[in-house]
Design an enzyme around this catalytic site. Sequence first.
Site, short mmCIF file in Angstrom:
data_model
loop_
_atom_site.label_atom_id
_atom_site.label_comp_id
_atom_site.label_asym_id
_atom_site.label_seq_id
_atom_site.Cartn_x
_atom_site.Cartn_y
_atom_site.Cartn_z
N ASP A 12 83.41 0.06 126.07
CA ASP A 12 83.70 -0.63 127.02
C ASP A 12 85.33 -1.15 126.41
OD1 ASP A 12 84.43 -1.81 129.78
OD2 ASP A 12 83.79 -3.49 128.86
N ASP A 14 87.52 -3.80 128.75
CA ASP A 14 88.08 -5.08 128.99
C ASP A 14 87.11 -6.00 128.52
OD1 ASP A 14 90.30 -4.28 130.35
OD2 ASP A 14 89.10 -3.68 132.12
N ASP A 183 80.51 -5.77 127.50
CA ASP A 183 80.49 -7.21 127.80
C ASP A 183 79.66 -7.40 129.26
OD1 ASP A 183 82.70 -8.24 130.08
OD2 ASP A 183 82.67 -6.40 129.27
#
Length: 221
Positions: A12, A14, A183
Site C-alpha cells: 500500500d 498512503d 496501514d
Amino acid sequence: MSRRAMRLALFDLDDTLLDGDITGYWNEWLIEQGWIPDAAEYRRTWDRHMADYAAGTLDMEAHLTFLLAPLAGREVQEVAEQVKVFLDSRIMPRLFPGGLAQVAWHREQGHTIVVISASTAQLVVPLARRLGCDAALATALEEQAGRYTGQAHGTRTFKEGKLHALREWLGETQPAETWGYSDSRNDLPLLEAVERPHAIHPDPVLAGIARERGWAMPTWR
C-alpha cells in the site's frame, strides 16, 4: 525469474510507504497552482471523505468524482509535468526510511514488487517507477483526445477492488510466496489473501486484528 516462480511483495502507499496521503498532498499542490478555486470548500469536503475512509464507509464513486474534477479538460501531458515536480518536492522527502529499506530488501531477493493503492494512477504509477517497483495498480483516469475527462475508469483499487485488480494483473500466474503491507482496515481483504501480512502503523481496527492473528507490525517511521 519466471512468472511461475514469482515471489510477490504488495505495498500500500498512503500511510504505509508514505508519511501521509499522496492525494491530500496533491490537493494542496493543485490549490497552490490555482487549479482549485474554492480551497476552503474543497478542504472541508476532503476532510469529510477522509473521516469516512477511516470509518470504512467511504463512497468511492463520489470520492473519485470530487477528486478528479480539477483535472477535467486538462491535457494529460500538462498534468504529468505537474506530477513530476510535485513528486520531487512534496513526496520523495516524505517516504518512510523503513519502507524504502523493505522495498530494497525485496528487490535484493529478486522478488516482484507491486505498489497497490486506492490513490489514482497519475500519481501512483510514476512514484512506483521512481521506487524501482515492477508494477503499480491504481485507479485509472479516463482520457479523450489527450485530455482528462474528470472521470475514472476500470477497476477501482479500493477494498476488495485491490484483489480484483491484482487477479487481473496476475492472470494465470500463481505466486510461490506473497507478502503484503498496509496501514488500513480497508486493506483487510488484501492482507488476508497473502501469506505474510504486515500491519504498518495500523489504524485501531487493523491493529486489533493484527494482534489477534499474530501479524507482524513493524514501525517504519
